[in-house]
Design a protein around this motif. Sequence first.
Motif, PDB file in Angstrom:
ATOM      1  N   VAL A 156     -16.708   5.036 -46.708  1.00  0.00           N
ATOM      2  CA  VAL A 156     -16.708   6.357 -47.343  1.00  0.00           C
ATOM      3  C   VAL A 156     -17.543   6.309 -48.619  1.00  0.00           C
ATOM      4  CG1 VAL A 156     -15.287   8.071 -48.550  1.00  0.00           C
ATOM      5  CG2 VAL A 156     -14.523   7.149 -46.369  1.00  0.00           C
ATOM      6  N   ILE A 158     -21.334   5.564 -47.766  1.00  0.00           N
ATOM      7  CA  ILE A 158     -22.027   6.717 -47.181  1.00  0.00           C
ATOM      8  C   ILE A 158     -22.222   7.804 -48.228  1.00  0.00           C
ATOM      9  CG2 ILE A 158     -21.772   8.608 -45.519  1.00  0.00           C
ATOM     10  CD1 ILE A 158     -20.724   6.481 -43.556  1.00  0.00           C
ATOM     11  N   GLN A 159     -21.256   7.958 -49.107  1.00  0.00           N
ATOM     12  CA  GLN A 159     -21.388   8.955 -50.169  1.00  0.00           C
ATOM     13  C   GLN A 159     -22.571   8.601 -51.079  1.00  0.00           C
ATOM     14  OE1 GLN A 159     -17.735   9.864 -52.076  1.00  0.00           O
ATOM     15  NE2 GLN A 159     -18.600  11.514 -53.277  1.00  0.00           N
ATOM     16  N   ALA A 161     -25.774   9.137 -49.121  1.00  0.00           N
ATOM     17  CA  ALA A 161     -26.086  10.564 -48.990  1.00  0.00           C
ATOM     18  C   ALA A 161     -26.647  11.115 -50.300  1.00  0.00           C
ATOM     19  CB  ALA A 161     -24.840  11.341 -48.574  1.00  0.00           C
ATOM     20  N   GLU A 162     -26.090  10.687 -51.422  1.00  0.00           N
ATOM     21  CA  GLU A 162     -26.593  11.141 -52.723  1.00  0.00           C
ATOM     22  C   GLU A 162     -28.012  10.641 -52.965  1.00  0.00           C
ATOM     23  OE1 GLU A 162     -23.614   9.728 -55.436  1.00  0.00           O
ATOM     24  OE2 GLU A 162     -22.169  11.261 -54.798  1.00  0.00           O
ATOM     25  N   ASP A 219     -19.321  18.690 -49.067  1.00  0.00           N
ATOM     26  CA  ASP A 219     -19.919  17.357 -48.984  1.00  0.00           C
ATOM     27  C   ASP A 219     -18.886  16.288 -48.651  1.00  0.00           C
ATOM     28  OD1 ASP A 219     -22.385  18.377 -49.551  1.00  0.00           O
ATOM     29  OD2 ASP A 219     -22.557  17.463 -51.535  1.00  0.00           O
ATOM     30  N   SER A 220     -17.718  16.378 -49.263  1.00  0.00           N
ATOM     31  CA  SER A 220     -16.697  15.351 -49.030  1.00  0.00           C
ATOM     32  C   SER A 220     -16.201  15.384 -47.580  1.00  0.00           C
ATOM     33  CB  SER A 220     -15.534  15.489 -50.011  1.00  0.00           C
ATOM     34  OG  SER A 220     -14.948  16.768 -49.916  1.00  0.00           O
ATOM     35  N   THR A 236     -18.921  13.646 -45.542  1.00  0.00           N
ATOM     36  CA  THR A 236     -18.841  12.204 -45.780  1.00  0.00           C
ATOM     37  C   THR A 236     -17.666  11.605 -45.019  1.00  0.00           C
ATOM     38  OG1 THR A 236     -19.873  12.421 -47.953  1.00  0.00           O
ATOM     39  CG2 THR A 236     -18.621  10.420 -47.551  1.00  0.00           C
ATOM     40  N   SER A 243     -18.324   8.845 -42.166  1.00  0.00           N
ATOM     41  CA  SER A 243     -17.814   7.489 -42.405  1.00  0.00           C
ATOM     42  C   SER A 243     -16.749   7.115 -41.384  1.00  0.00           C
ATOM     43  CB  SER A 243     -17.279   7.343 -43.829  1.00  0.00           C
ATOM     44  OG  SER A 243     -16.247   8.265 -44.067  1.00  0.00           O
TER      45      SER A 243
END
Length: 190
Positions: free
Chosen positions: A117, A120-121, A124-125, A136-137, A140, A144
């Motif tokens: 998590v 990937i966050q 992604a950023e 977004d969460s 993610t 994930s």
Amino acid sequence: MYMGNNPTALHSREWLVDALLSLMEEQNYSKITVKDICNKADLSRQTFYNFFECKDDIIRFCIHQCYAEMMKGLAEKIPVKLEAVTRKLTGTLYSNQRLMRLIVLHGLDYLLELELVSVIQVFAEQMSPSPKGELDSYATAFLSGAIAHMILYWFKAEKPASQEQLSELLYSILAGNYFQIQNDSPIINQ
């Protein structure tokens, strides 16, 4: 956690990691203590606590090392394409089979998923620095969870797909080319 680059300290951290992974090959993870890890590494408990708060932190550190390895390889391929990401991900996982198999063997799936998590966050950023909004969460969490379960399935499978097959499958799914729902599907028409 130690963030310096003192060679002696870095070797000590490596010995602690190796000690835990070796112990995991010999006994149940839940029975391994910090004292066991320190004894195996021939280091003091104080040295352990200079790097980690608990043994789970060693697994998290290993997962983050995999991520760093992957990102280093992708940094050489600017601009980064989705196919390169899936190839590098499966290649990194394959080159870290020992860790992945131990995670699966000892039921540490939750650590892999939790760490994915955050990985990937961050990824992604880096790929899309401007947030898309409050969802977004959710994106993610979906991505994930899916990738974590695919990884776990890969390392649990009796006859696992090849690294290339998994990379191509992941690419196809992420590109939206794998699952296709037809309008005349019985699921939709019910």
